[in-house]
Scaffold this motif. Structure first.
Motif, PDB file in Angstrom:
ATOM      1  N   ASP A   1     -21.929   7.950  28.094  1.00 36.13           N
ATOM      2  CA  ASP A   1     -21.071   6.929  28.704  1.00 36.13           C
ATOM      3  C   ASP A   1     -20.433   6.047  27.638  1.00 36.13           C
ATOM      4  OD1 ASP A   1     -21.508   7.740  31.293  1.00 36.13           O
ATOM      5  OD2 ASP A   1     -23.088   6.284  31.707  1.00 36.13           O
ATOM      6  N   GLU A   2     -21.247   5.618  26.686  1.00 33.30           N
ATOM      7  CA  GLU A   2     -20.726   4.742  25.636  1.00 33.30           C
ATOM      8  C   GLU A   2     -19.764   5.501  24.728  1.00 33.30           C
ATOM      9  OE1 GLU A   2     -22.373   1.599  22.235  1.00 33.30           O
ATOM     10  OE2 GLU A   2     -23.793   2.710  23.498  1.00 33.30           O
ATOM     11  N   TYR A   3     -20.099   6.750  24.420  1.00 35.83           N
ATOM     12  CA  TYR A   3     -19.258   7.577  23.549  1.00 35.83           C
ATOM     13  C   TYR A   3     -17.872   7.776  24.166  1.00 35.83           C
ATOM     14  CZ  TYR A   3     -17.886  11.631  20.712  1.00 35.83           C
ATOM     15  OH  TYR A   3     -17.228  12.504  19.877  1.00 35.83           O
ATOM     16  N   LEU A   4     -17.831   8.018  25.477  1.00 35.94           N
ATOM     17  CA  LEU A   4     -16.553   8.283  26.147  1.00 35.94           C
ATOM     18  C   LEU A   4     -15.760   7.011  26.415  1.00 35.94           C
ATOM     19  CD1 LEU A   4     -17.670  11.065  28.662  1.00 35.94           C
ATOM     20  CD2 LEU A   4     -16.378  11.342  26.543  1.00 35.94           C
ATOM     21  N   SER A   5     -16.360   5.855  26.152  1.00 41.69           N
ATOM     22  CA  SER A   5     -15.603   4.611  26.307  1.00 41.69           C
ATOM     23  C   SER A   5     -14.576   4.445  25.193  1.00 41.69           C
ATOM     24  CB  SER A   5     -16.553   3.409  26.326  1.00 41.69           C
ATOM     25  OG  SER A   5     -17.157   3.217  25.053  1.00 41.69           O
ATOM     26  N   TYR A   6     -14.745   5.207  24.111  1.00 44.24           N
ATOM     27  CA  TYR A   6     -13.768   5.188  23.025  1.00 44.24           C
ATOM     28  C   TYR A   6     -12.609   6.138  23.356  1.00 44.24           C
ATOM     29  CZ  TYR A   6     -17.133   2.705  20.088  1.00 44.24           C
ATOM     30  OH  TYR A   6     -17.997   1.775  19.575  1.00 44.24           O
ATOM     31  N   ALA A   7     -11.444   5.818  22.835  1.00 40.20           N
ATOM     32  CA  ALA A   7     -10.279   6.684  23.042  1.00 40.20           C
ATOM     33  C   ALA A   7     -10.550   8.059  22.448  1.00 40.20           C
ATOM     34  CB  ALA A   7      -9.047   6.066  22.396  1.00 40.20           C
ATOM     35  N   PRO A   8     -10.027   9.129  23.081  1.00 44.58           N
ATOM     36  CA  PRO A   8     -10.281  10.490  22.585  1.00 44.58           C
ATOM     37  C   PRO A   8      -9.904  10.682  21.127  1.00 44.58           C
ATOM     38  CG  PRO A   8      -9.229  10.559  24.735  1.00 44.58           C
ATOM     39  CD  PRO A   8      -9.213   9.124  24.297  1.00 44.58           C
ATOM     40  N   GLU A   9      -8.841  10.016  20.693  1.00 43.03           N
ATOM     41  CA  GLU A   9      -8.364  10.214  19.315  1.00 43.03           C
ATOM     42  C   GLU A   9      -9.102   9.339  18.303  1.00 43.03           C
ATOM     43  OE1 GLU A   9      -5.754   7.128  21.313  1.00 43.03           O
ATOM     44  OE2 GLU A   9      -6.624   9.085  21.840  1.00 43.03           O
ATOM     45  N   SER A  10      -9.981   8.464  18.769  1.00 37.08           N
ATOM     46  CA  SER A  10     -10.673   7.543  17.866  1.00 37.08           C
ATOM     47  C   SER A  10     -11.644   8.286  16.951  1.00 37.08           C
ATOM     48  CB  SER A  10     -11.442   6.492  18.670  1.00 37.08           C
ATOM     49  OG  SER A  10     -12.248   5.699  17.822  1.00 37.08           O
ATOM     50  N   THR A  11     -11.649   7.886  15.678  1.00 39.78           N
ATOM     51  CA  THR A  11     -12.601   8.439  14.711  1.00 39.78           C
ATOM     52  C   THR A  11     -13.364   7.323  14.005  1.00 39.78           C
ATOM     53  OG1 THR A  11     -10.877   8.506  13.007  1.00 39.78           O
ATOM     54  CG2 THR A  11     -11.210  10.515  14.309  1.00 39.78           C
TER      55      THR A  11
ATOM     56  N   ASN B   1     -21.149   7.558  14.923  1.00 36.21           N
ATOM     57  CA  ASN B   1     -22.592   7.308  14.949  1.00 36.21           C
ATOM     58  C   ASN B   1     -23.171   7.637  16.320  1.00 36.21           C
ATOM     59  OD1 ASN B   1     -25.100   6.260  13.784  1.00 36.21           O
ATOM     60  ND2 ASN B   1     -24.823   4.543  15.192  1.00 36.21           N
ATOM     61  N   LEU B   2     -22.448   7.279  17.379  1.00 34.24           N
ATOM     62  CA  LEU B   2     -22.892   7.623  18.730  1.00 34.24           C
ATOM     63  C   LEU B   2     -22.978   9.134  18.907  1.00 34.24           C
ATOM     64  CD1 LEU B   2     -20.869   5.065  20.876  1.00 34.24           C
ATOM     65  CD2 LEU B   2     -23.356   5.252  20.791  1.00 34.24           C
ATOM     66  N   ARG B   3     -22.011   9.824  18.338  1.00 29.99           N
ATOM     67  CA  ARG B   3     -22.017  11.287  18.449  1.00 29.99           C
ATOM     68  C   ARG B   3     -23.275  11.865  17.802  1.00 29.99           C
ATOM     69  NH1 ARG B   3     -18.191  15.397  19.183  1.00 29.99           N
ATOM     70  NH2 ARG B   3     -18.944  17.379  18.354  1.00 29.99           N
ATOM     71  N   LYS B   4     -23.629  11.367  16.625  1.00 28.81           N
ATOM     72  CA  LYS B   4     -24.830  11.866  15.946  1.00 28.81           C
ATOM     73  C   LYS B   4     -26.078  11.632  16.795  1.00 28.81           C
ATOM     74  CE  LYS B   4     -23.055  11.210  11.240  1.00 28.81           C
ATOM     75  NZ  LYS B   4     -23.214  10.428   9.977  1.00 28.81           N
ATOM     76  N   GLN B   5     -26.165  10.448  17.388  1.00 24.96           N
ATOM     77  CA  GLN B   5     -27.316  10.146  18.228  1.00 24.96           C
ATOM     78  C   GLN B   5     -27.356  11.053  19.451  1.00 24.96           C
ATOM     79  OE1 GLN B   5     -28.110   5.864  18.968  1.00 24.96           O
ATOM     80  NE2 GLN B   5     -26.336   5.498  17.631  1.00 24.96           N
TER      81      GLN B   5
ATOM     82  N   TYR C   1     -22.018  13.664  34.465  1.00 28.48           N
ATOM     83  CA  TYR C   1     -21.150  12.533  34.153  1.00 28.48           C
ATOM     84  C   TYR C   1     -20.146  12.285  35.285  1.00 28.48           C
ATOM     85  CZ  TYR C   1     -17.532   9.740  31.933  1.00 28.48           C
ATOM     86  OH  TYR C   1     -16.611   8.767  31.650  1.00 28.48           O
ATOM     87  N   THR C   2     -19.936  11.024  35.611  1.00 26.26           N
ATOM     88  CA  THR C   2     -18.944  10.632  36.604  1.00 26.26           C
ATOM     89  C   THR C   2     -17.952   9.668  35.962  1.00 26.26           C
ATOM     90  OG1 THR C   2     -20.510  10.849  38.438  1.00 26.26           O
ATOM     91  CG2 THR C   2     -18.553   9.510  38.830  1.00 26.26           C
ATOM     92  N   PRO C   3     -16.651   9.974  35.982  1.00 26.93           N
ATOM     93  CA  PRO C   3     -15.673   9.066  35.374  1.00 26.93           C
ATOM     94  C   PRO C   3     -15.693   7.703  36.057  1.00 26.93           C
ATOM     95  CG  PRO C   3     -14.694  11.213  35.855  1.00 26.93           C
ATOM     96  CD  PRO C   3     -16.033  11.192  36.517  1.00 26.93           C
ATOM     97  N   PRO C   4     -15.525   6.627  35.307  1.00 24.95           N
ATOM     98  CA  PRO C   4     -15.455   5.292  35.919  1.00 24.95           C
ATOM     99  C   PRO C   4     -14.294   5.206  36.901  1.00 24.95           C
ATOM    100  CG  PRO C   4     -15.668   5.155  33.528  1.00 24.95           C
ATOM    101  CD  PRO C   4     -15.407   6.584  33.845  1.00 24.95           C
TER     102      PRO C   4
ATOM    103  N   ALA D   1     -39.141  14.203  28.083  1.00 26.91           N
ATOM    104  CA  ALA D   1     -37.868  14.914  28.251  1.00 26.91           C
ATOM    105  C   ALA D   1     -36.943  14.144  29.177  1.00 26.91           C
ATOM    106  CB  ALA D   1     -38.114  16.319  28.795  1.00 26.91           C
ATOM    107  N   SER D   2     -37.513  13.571  30.242  1.00 29.27           N
ATOM    108  CA  SER D   2     -36.713  12.775  31.180  1.00 29.27           C
ATOM    109  C   SER D   2     -36.148  11.537  30.500  1.00 29.27           C
ATOM    110  CB  SER D   2     -37.572  12.379  32.379  1.00 29.27           C
ATOM    111  OG  SER D   2     -36.845  11.562  33.260  1.00 29.27           O
ATOM    112  N   GLU D   3     -36.972  10.894  29.657  1.00 27.58           N
ATOM    113  CA  GLU D   3     -36.514   9.724  28.928  1.00 27.58           C
ATOM    114  C   GLU D   3     -35.357  10.087  27.991  1.00 27.58           C
ATOM    115  OE1 GLU D   3     -38.261   6.544  25.647  1.00 27.58           O
ATOM    116  OE2 GLU D   3     -39.642   7.721  26.876  1.00 27.58           O
ATOM    117  N   THR D   4     -35.460  11.249  27.343  1.00 25.69           N
ATOM    118  CA  THR D   4     -34.393  11.699  26.450  1.00 25.69           C
ATOM    119  C   THR D   4     -33.113  11.977  27.236  1.00 25.69           C
ATOM    120  OG1 THR D   4     -36.051  12.682  25.011  1.00 25.69           O
ATOM    121  CG2 THR D   4     -33.769  13.386  24.698  1.00 25.69           C
ATOM    122  N   ALA D   5     -33.268  12.586  28.412  1.00 29.65           N
ATOM    123  CA  ALA D   5     -32.101  12.873  29.244  1.00 29.65           C
ATOM    124  C   ALA D   5     -31.399  11.580  29.651  1.00 29.65           C
ATOM    125  CB  ALA D   5     -32.521  13.662  30.478  1.00 29.65           C
ATOM    126  N   ASN D   6     -32.159  10.570  30.025  1.00 26.25           N
ATOM    127  CA  ASN D   6     -31.558   9.279  30.389  1.00 26.25           C
ATOM    128  C   ASN D   6     -30.852   8.653  29.195  1.00 26.25           C
ATOM    129  OD1 ASN D   6     -32.497   9.442  33.021  1.00 26.25           O
ATOM    130  ND2 ASN D   6     -34.418   8.379  32.559  1.00 26.25           N
TER     131      ASN D   6
END
Length: 562
Positions: free
Chosen positions: A58-68, A74-78, A94-97, A46-51
């Motif tokens: 982090d990677e998902y939020l690196s994309y612009a909000p409007e990006s599709t 694919n990141l969203r599905k994962q 989560y902490t914003p960069p 469970a801890s591994e899944t949380a990490n």
């Protein structure tokens, strides 16, 4: 059906569940990290899944909000496949960069209405990206004039009164409103315009800075305070408190923009400052409106300065006071035990865990909780006057389609009589309009080119009350004797609603909903990772407690059709 439901899909129409057949509700897959709802996997896994979820977020939020783009999808599905618990934990932690920007600066954003606007930000010089900061949203006044200079001046004046402690302990956002392309749609109290623009700017700041979501406050002078009231009665879920200064709680109605219901202010933290010498919003009149709101369930704290006008004279006292005694202590409550909510627009139908999604006549199926409409207390000519000349009422502008235009009032006219009232100055005009009736003929005498001219017209009716509105009073009872947490609702002309479910609302394992005395729902409610992520994306609010949603067809339940 077992309540331990890791890695299966559940549909609430299952015959094994104790559930009313009143609505459809499908749950997303409950993933491998769902330890709290029956996942028996080893804690290390469970801890591994949380990490993994944290890295994916982090990677998902690196994309612009409007990006599709496909990579983002694919990141969203994962991420969703990690399960609701892992997704929720990743969001909460989560902490914003760090952007590296500090101090006072202006930036710009593309707003939901398609227009670019500036906003001001004040970030503490000692800002720590790992620390969560309260935020004050300061709305400027004079919302129908050129905005950015006024926004900047009002913003700087507020920041002037931050003491050494608060200079480093709070983030300040100063939105700007008006642009010529949009006009009235830009005002703070326009539901699909100004309100959405404010929430967009807040969301953008949250993407870039570590904001304490439970301690976001909003306020302002004059129109800035009027906008604060509008958000409190229409879109309250973002805010922990409201600070309207020399403002009017009913301006959205008086301007014909949107209806108001004082009952919607129940539970809101509001601190209002009014002035006895305020010629724009006279303190004695405003104080009566506040008393009326409090009679209908609000709990507005009123600070009255008999010698204050429509100005900043009290800021040196009031700003330090609200910071030390209110901002330091107030927090929002997203899971209140009782909600009383009215709307005529489903887009503003939500307050925390209750959302009105459809309005329609229910006739004899209603309970006796008809919406309590706040009827505007005065008629409106729609003119602008020269306030520098107090002994006359000189018209400076006559807007198109206003009552004044239909009466043939012109810029430059001096209004000397309106109805039965003599008008010795512009303030007397305001007092007369509080006493004249809506929808009835009226005569107006003006001085024009040295002559007195009598004009006639009819005042508009109050803001359209024919537009249907619906009301729900809902209470959650966590002390019932059964195994289910009980939510009891009374509805009036609400045909569909959505219930947003937080874990604290289901501590007995099942949730039971009763509407107008009829059982509407009785079942366990399972968390939905996709919904949790979608709500976070919509608001960038890391503290939203809701993990599932239930849609209820109220009309069919009350008619016994399901």
């Amino acid at each position: 059906m077992s309540c331990s439901i890791s890695n299966i899909r559940v549909h609430l129409r299952s015959s094994a569940a104790k559930i009313s057949s009143a609505f459809l509700f499908a749950f997303a897959t409950i993933g491998c990290a769902s330890v709290n709802v029956g996942d028996q996997r080893p804690m290390a896994q469970a801890s591994e899944t949380a990490n993994s979820a944290a890295k994916l977020l982090d990677e998902y939020l690196s994309y612009a909000p409007e990006s599709t783009c496909d990579a983002k999808l694919n990141l969203r599905k994962q991420l969703v496949a990690c399960g609701h618990s892992a997704v929720k934990n990743a969001i909460e932690n989560y902490t914003p960069p760090d952007t590296g920007k500090r101090g006072v600066f202006s930036t710009e954003t593309l707003c939901p209405d398609g227009q670019v606007r500036h906003y001001m930000l004040r970030i503490p010089d000692t800002y720590d990206p790992e620390r969560r900061y309260p935020m004050m949203v300061r709305l400027h006044g004079a919302v129908f004039f050129f905005q950015h200079k006024r926004s900047k001046a009002d913003f700087n004046y507020f920041c002037k009164w931050l003491d050494e402690k608060w200079e480093e302990d709070i983030i300040v956002l100063g939105p700007s409103a008006y642009i010529p392309q949009k006009g009235k749609e830009s005002c703070w109290w326009n539901i699909e315009g100004g309100m959405r623009n404010i929430l967009h700017m807040i969301r953008e700041v949250k993407r870039n800075y570590n904001i304490d979501d439970d301690r976001v406050f909003i306020g302002g002078m004059s129109d800035g305070g009027n906008g604060s009231y509008a958000l409190a009665t229409r879109r309250p879920d973002t805010f922990a408190g409201y600070f309207p200064f020399v403002a009017h709680p009913m301006i959205p109605m008086l301007n014909g923009v949107c209806q108001q219901w004082f009952t919607n202010l129940k539970g809101a933290n509001i601190y209002h400052v009014s002035g006895g010498k305020d010629e724009t919003y006279p303190g004695e009149i405003i104080n009566r409106h506040i008393a009326r709101a409090n009679e209908q369930g609000a709990s507005i704290i009123l600070q009255y300065y008999p010698e204050a006008g429509h100005d900043h004279t009290f800021h040196s006292v009031e700003i330090p006071k609200i910071l030390d005694t209110m901002v330091a202590k107030w927090q929002r409550d997203l899971v209140p035990k009782e909600i009383d909510w009215t709307t005529d627009t489903p887009s503003t139908g939500r307050k925390t865990w209750l959302e009105i999604t459809e309005i329609g006549p229910l006739g004899e199926l209603n309970t006796d909780i008809k919406p309590v409409t706040v009827v505007p207390p005065r008629v409106k000519l729609g003119i602008e006057v020269n306030r520098d000349i107090k002994e006359k009422c000189i018209v400076t502008a006559v807007p198109k389609d206003s009552v004044a235009e239909r009466m043939k009032i012109m810029a430059g006219d001096n209004i000397v009589h309106l109805g039965e009232f003599e008008i010795p100055g512009w303030r007397a005009l305001g007092e007369a309009m509080f006493k004249l009736p809506h929808s009835e003929p009226v005569k107006c005498v003006v001085e024009r080119d040295g002559k007195r001219i009598e004009l006639e017209g009819v005042f508009d009716p109050p803001l359209d009350e024919s537009k249907p509105s619906g009301r729900v009073i809902a209470k959650r009872n966590i002390a019932v004797k059964t195994d289910a947490t009980l939510i009891e609702m009374q509805v009036y002309d609400v045909t569909k609603l959505r219930l947003w479910v937080a874990p604290v609302m289901q501590i007995h394992g099942e949730l039971k909903v009763v509407i107008n005395g009829k059982e509407a729902f009785y079942s366990p409610v399972q968390p939905d990772a996709d919904l949790i992520l979608s709500e976070f994306e919509r608001t960038f609010d890391r503290k939203l407690p809701f993990v599932a949603a239930v849609d209820i067809d109220v009309e069919k339940i009350l008619r016994g059709e399901e």
